[in-house]
Design a protein around this motif. Sequence first.
Motif: not given
Length: 473
Positions: A99-113
């Motif tokens: 859910n995170v590594a598969a999209y990063y960094p093209s999707t700029k995920i900066e935080a996980i709530a």
Amino acid sequence: MERLSLPFVFLVLSFISLADCGSIGVNYGRIANNLPPATKVVQLLKSQGIERVKVYDTDPAVLKSLSGSGIKVTVDLPNELLLSAAKRQSFAYTWVQKNVAAYYPSTKIEAIAVGNEVFADPNNTTRFLVPAMKNIHEALVKYKLDSDIKVSSPIALSALQNSYPASSGSFRPEFIEPVFKPLLEFLRKTGSYLMVNAYPFFAYGSLPNLISLDYALFRENPGVVDSNNGLRYLSLFDAQIDAVFAAMSALKYDDIKMVVSETGWPSKGDPNEAGASLENAAAYNGNLVRRVLTGGGTPLRPHADLTVYLFALFNENNKPGPTSERNYGLFYPNEEKVYEIPFTVQGLKNYRDKQSPVTGSGERLTTPVGGGGGNYSASASGQTWCVANGEAGKAKLQPALDYACGEGGADCHPIQPGSTCFDPNTLEAHASYAFNSYYQKKGRLIGTCYFGGAGYVVSQPPKFGKCEFPTGY
């Protein structure tokens, strides 16, 4: 988002030159059956200059649509997954990879709530919170993402035992040792921040006879003085934030930063939902954006520029509960604005001279007719001025005049005896000059000509006697 019934009161509005000090984001909730596809939503965000978005899950369609957009994203691990994330490190590894590594960094995920308002969760997931956060962080370390992506958890203000006065803010004692100290220690160790959901609407709605609506909407008001330290708060929002800062300080975690992960005001509500209206929603969110983007912290943390996520992007027609729950949106599902507010520094500059009839600030772009005591000549300059409402009466005009000439910093020398604008020697004329001086000095920002209903904006130059009203300082 949790409804609250306790008074959370409070700030100093910082009216300084427009600079990109704070940051505005939005919450993109999707409890609706009529929303546009994620690809169109990303286009909408970009068209409004919104650079941060928070989502309540990790929906692949949403995260893929955000890829390459440059928009910073906060994703959520839902409350129902806290137990699994806390108990099994392998689950956390798999969740972060998928859910995170598969999209990063093209999707700029900066935080996980991790979770949302866990302290208010009826399923009693609180004890799993910190272990889940630690395991998610370890998964970020495994994939070498821990330096780029922060881990936190949004808390509701019901996690506070005390909130008034703001300096007496404290966490609920039953959670301090088992949860809050480990949570704050984790945030300190990982360089993260505390997420807080703050809703002045709920506090005002529960005590409308005790809390001033102007105070809740960032409009001019006498303020509330903190009896412990003498600090004067001019907004409920800042008092709520400082109550959380005080609670952290009481546990010796003064160094932890804060992000306001949710705040907003509904444009419609049930008859018993005090304050829920289009005008008030426009006032709250518009004035909040101005307050954040013009910089400045709170009375307790004057240098703490805030990142604030507005709730919410759309009206969500499938949300349960009172009418207000389905009417927090900044946009209708057809992508039209529910009301006009800016989201960026440039938007503030462009917007302050183009206020709509419903600005939420109580201002009117109009020319008074009769009884005003002033003569108004036509002007094609597009300029605006602030004048006193002669019908407001001395009880409103005199305190507003005193505020403008005192704390407000207006130039009131010309209305002193013997000076150029002393005549006509009337309260309305003097207040009009002072109000306009304050309004022009504040860059004619929305809300700076309200004065508790004693002032309003005109689009033609006022003239009292021989006194000319400046348009700049």
